[in-house]
Design an enzyme around this catalytic site. Structure first.
Site, PDB file in Angstrom:
ATOM      1  N   ASP A 101      -3.951  10.997 -15.127  1.00 44.43           N
ATOM      2  CA  ASP A 101      -3.265   9.930 -14.532  1.00 44.43           C
ATOM      3  C   ASP A 101      -2.041   9.380 -15.245  1.00 44.43           C
ATOM      4  OD1 ASP A 101      -2.677   7.742 -12.627  1.00 44.43           O
ATOM      5  OD2 ASP A 101      -4.899   8.076 -11.866  1.00 44.43           O
ATOM      6  N   ASP A 203       1.266   7.220 -11.153  1.00 44.66           N
ATOM      7  CA  ASP A 203       0.830   6.259 -10.468  1.00 44.66           C
ATOM      8  C   ASP A 203       2.074   5.475 -10.179  1.00 44.66           C
ATOM      9  OD1 ASP A 203      -1.191   4.113  -9.775  1.00 44.66           O
ATOM     10  OD2 ASP A 203      -0.217   2.907 -11.223  1.00 44.66           O
ATOM     11  N   GLU A 259       2.267   9.202  -6.482  1.00 47.83           N
ATOM     12  CA  GLU A 259       1.834   8.236  -5.709  1.00 47.83           C
ATOM     13  C   GLU A 259       3.119   7.310  -5.347  1.00 47.83           C
ATOM     14  OE1 GLU A 259      -1.280   4.534  -5.298  1.00 47.83           O
ATOM     15  OE2 GLU A 259       0.036   4.494  -7.092  1.00 47.83           O
ATOM     16  N   HIS A 333      -9.711   6.351  -4.928  1.00 50.76           N
ATOM     17  CA  HIS A 333     -10.153   5.027  -5.427  1.00 50.76           C
ATOM     18  C   HIS A 333      -9.639   3.757  -4.934  1.00 50.76           C
ATOM     19  CE1 HIS A 333      -6.545   5.621  -7.563  1.00 50.76           C
ATOM     20  NE2 HIS A 333      -6.575   4.615  -8.043  1.00 50.76           N
ATOM     21  N   ASP A 334      -8.584   3.668  -4.160  1.00 49.22           N
ATOM     22  CA  ASP A 334      -8.190   2.432  -3.572  1.00 49.22           C
ATOM     23  C   ASP A 334      -8.487   2.224  -2.262  1.00 49.22           C
ATOM     24  OD1 ASP A 334      -6.804   1.850  -5.926  1.00 49.22           O
ATOM     25  OD2 ASP A 334      -5.012   3.064  -5.442  1.00 49.22           O
TER      26      ASP A 334
HETATM   27  O1  TEU Z   1      -2.107   1.771  -6.628  1.00 47.70           O
HETATM   28  C1  TEU Z   1      -0.898   1.342  -6.095  1.00 47.70           C
HETATM   29  C2  TEU Z   1      -1.001   0.342  -4.985  1.00 47.70           C
HETATM   30  O2  TEU Z   1      -0.357  -0.590  -4.948  1.00 47.70           O
HETATM   31  C3  TEU Z   1      -2.333   0.321  -4.289  1.00 47.70           C
HETATM   32  O3  TEU Z   1      -3.084  -0.925  -4.639  1.00 47.70           O
HETATM   33  C4  TEU Z   1      -2.059   0.347  -2.939  1.00 47.70           C
HETATM   34  O4  TEU Z   1      -1.806  -0.973  -2.420  1.00 47.70           O
HETATM   35  C5  TEU Z   1      -3.213   1.035  -1.953  1.00 47.70           C
HETATM   36  O5  TEU Z   1      -3.404   2.191  -2.856  1.00 47.70           O
HETATM   37  C6  TEU Z   1      -2.512   1.340  -0.688  1.00 47.70           C
HETATM   38  O6  TEU Z   1      -3.502   1.114   0.202  1.00 47.70           O
HETATM   39  C7  TEU Z   1      -2.060   2.329  -7.972  1.00 47.70           C
HETATM   40  C8  TEU Z   1      -3.593   2.705  -8.360  1.00 47.70           C
HETATM   41  O7  TEU Z   1      -3.899   3.745  -7.528  1.00 47.70           O
HETATM   42  C9  TEU Z   1      -4.243   1.557  -8.422  1.00 47.70           C
HETATM   43  O8  TEU Z   1      -5.710   1.623  -8.567  1.00 47.70           O
HETATM   44  C10 TEU Z   1      -3.928   0.412  -9.365  1.00 47.70           C
HETATM   45  O9  TEU Z   1      -4.482  -0.773  -9.290  1.00 47.70           O
HETATM   46  C11 TEU Z   1      -2.495   0.146  -9.003  1.00 47.70           C
HETATM   47  O10 TEU Z   1      -1.535   1.418  -8.902  1.00 47.70           O
HETATM   48  C12 TEU Z   1      -1.584  -0.475 -10.111  1.00 47.70           C
HETATM   49  O11 TEU Z   1      -1.527   0.478 -11.195  1.00 47.70           O
END
Ligand code: TEU
Ligand code: CA
Length: 559
Positions: A101, A203, A259, A333-334
């Site tokens: 990542d 990310d 992402e 994971h989100d």
């Molecule tokens: O996620 C980006 C982010 O904004 C997510 O929480 C987003 O809102 C969601 O994926 C969409 O439903 C990335 C990482 O994947 C997340 O775990 C981190 O917390 C975030 O960035 C900050 O680094």
């Protein structure tokens, strides 16, 4: 014969590991690198070609590793650099690859760069981050709210300025305008490539270039404004990625996936265009948004329509075909667990059937599959009785903000949490029916889903009818077919709210995929000429027949 532009990262299936929750080797309740090593045979047997690890770098863990304080060190809880090198060797020895990542929109506020930046207004590190004077009347420079609640700006009393953080205050945003930041990031990427890693998941990479942040929107009565219009897909993002590609990525045979918040198929053709020299592919969020979207994350629709899923996927499948490459995922994971959100976990039979159906439907499309740990077992959401059971900073902050300032009832908010929280994906992996699901010999860092006694790897690996073995056959099927890897996609029955049916076609090979997204039988006639076609894979024992698809029936036919 149609020419194909083959690449290993197009043919691979990626398995995503959330290290904290995967496997704990030393009984401290936290998953670790040696735990991952102990499960590599399981992953190889499944058919994973590449593993993507969520961040394993040194971090104070305000956002579980997405706040990095040292990009070149392994978090002690996860192991040592020697453990990492052993993991990399063991992955490669099994013919798999390892994707790391890359979190470079922001660092931790404990990163030495930020400590130096904050300490001295006139120092050489100041411009590594985004500092602004207070607004003319005092207060933050503009009204942007952070993604995880509160203002996106935090005041530093010592130097009298605000710094920008699109996520928590402990995650200050790097200033990509500064060439020294880009040098430092590219250098760090090189450090990992030289160790032998095979790529990066990047990310929130679409947020690195900010437009007009000095004169953002005016503040309407203290409400937080959305930064996305000025920060997502900003003016220099493609320039930065091309520079990254030229200076680092093009020198390695790697997989890159961005992402990308707020990305459209048109933009994806730029980010991940075959000839644009940026990334290999991007994660799009339109599929994840069919039941509400990020702006309605906590005030959701608790349902979705199949025609919306088909509309989104069909646009991505057709607009990228021949121009760019898709990344296919139902969860990460989100996100909550796919079988609870898009399938049906209300009975055991429906859970198993619908988990298989979802996999067959999505992973036979054009693109690289990303399977999130536990998905291959059909792991489900866990029921949360109170916000106190939740560790995730996003969910906790949102709960406080929604039930406080925004006046949402605790009951409604808990319902949203149970539907959509990131915590569902983070409960530990279910290895067996023993204590703590075999995840740890100690006390797990967050509670397990109690249904591990019923849903676990040990009971599935040797069961030919399990979700696990279905995934195994599915990945093998995909790998064996040119049409499934590279073929064109054509949607059938666009209006149906019950059935998702499509064709994949390449150089005379044709595959028909049919999926019933409901718990009822649904009328369905095979298209002309498909009656005697071979059954390649199904979640029932017999091929579709009799003018219906059975509950959650999914089948791939070939001719
Ligand atoms: O996620 C980006 C982010 O904004 C997510 O929480 C987003 O809102 C969601 O994926 C969409 O439903 C990335 C990482 O994947 C997340 O775990 C981190 O917390 C975030 O960035 C900050 O680094
Ligand atoms: Ca451990």
């Amino acid at each position: 014969m149609e020419e194909i532009r083959r690449a290993w990262w197009k043919e691979a299936a990626v398995y995503q590991i959330y290290p904290r929750s995967f496997c704990d080797s030393n009984g401290d309740g936290v998953g670790d690198l040696n735990g991952i090593i102990s499960k590599l045979d399981y992953l190889q047997n499944l058919g994973a070609d590449a593993l993507w690890l969520n961040p394993i770098y040194e971090s104070p863990n305000v956002d579980n590793g997405y706040d990095i304080s040292d990009y070149r060190a392994i978090l002690a809880e996860f192991g040592t650099m020697a453990d990492f090198e052993r993991l990399l060797d063991e992955v490669h020895r099994r013919g798999m690859r390892l994707i790391m990542d890359l979190v470079v929109n922001h660092t931790s506020d404990r990163h030495e760069w930020f400590i130096a930046s904050r300490a001295d207004r006139a120092g050489p590190m100041r411009d590594f981050y985004i500092w602004k004077d207070p607004a003319p009347g005092g207060g933050p420079p503009n009204n942007w709210g952070g993604c995880f609640g509160g203002s996106a700006w935090t005041y530093d009393g010592g130097t009298g300025q605000y710094y920008l953080h699109l996520f928590t205050p402990e995650q200050p945003d790097l200033n990509w305008e500064n060439p020294a930041v880009r040098d430092a990031v590219f250098d760090m990427m090189d450090f990992w490539f030289k160790k032998g890693i095979d790529g990066f998941r990047m990310d929130v990479i679409s947020l690195i270039s900010k437009a007009g942040y000095a004169d953002g929107p005016l503040r309407p009565d203290g409400l937080y404004g959305d930064y996305t219009p000025q920060c997502a897909n900003g003016p220099r993002v493609h320039e930065y990625l091309r520079e990254m590609n030229r200076r680092v990525l093009s020198r390695y045979d790697c997989l890159t996936v961005g992402e990308n918040a707020a990305v459209t198929p048109e933009l994806a053709c730029q980010y991940a265009g075959f000839d644009s020299h940026e990334l290999n592919m991007v994660f799009q969020f339109e599929l994840m948004d069919v039941d509400g979207g990020e702006s309605r994350k906590w005030l959701r629709n608790y349902s979705w329509r199949l025609t919306d899923i088909k509309r989104v996927m069909t646009r991505w499948q057709t607009l990228l075909d021949g121009r760019a490459w898709n990344a296919l995922f139902w969860g990460n994971h989100d996100q909550p667990r796919p079988v609870s959100r898009f399938g049906d976990d209300s009975t055991e039979e429906n859970r198993v059937r619908s988990a298989k159906m979802l996999a067959l439907c999505l992973y036979l499309m054009q693109g690289t599959p990303y399977i999130y740990q536990g998905e291959e077992l059909g792991m489900t959401n866990r029921r949360f009785e109170s916000i106190d059971e939740i560790n995730d900073v996003y969910t906790r902050n949102a709960y406080r903000e929604q039930t406080g300032r925004l006046g949402v009832s605790a009951e409604e908010m808990l319902r949203a949490v149970n539907y959509i929280s990131r915590e569902h994906a983070r409960t530990p992996m279910h290895w067996d029916a023993g204590p703590n699901a075999g995840f740890t010999a100690g006390r797990p860092w967050i509670p397990l889903n109690p249904n591990y006694t019923r849903i676990n790897a040990a009971s599935q690996v040797d069961d030919p009818n399990s979700v696990y073995n279905f995934y195994r056959r599915l990945l093998a099927l995909r790998r064996s077919s040119g049409a499934l890897l590279y073929g064109h996609y054509e949607l059938l029955l666009p209006e149906s709210e019950e059935i998702y049916a499509y064709l994949r076609r390449l150089n005379g090979e044709e595959i028909l995929v049919v999926c019933n997204f409901t718990a009822r039988s649904a009328p369905f006639m095979l298209p002309e000429g498909w009656d005697g076609a071979g059954l390649l894979l199904s979640n029932y024992e017999t091929p579709p027949s009799g003018g219906v698809l059975r509950p959650f029936e999914a089948a791939a036919l070939g001719r």
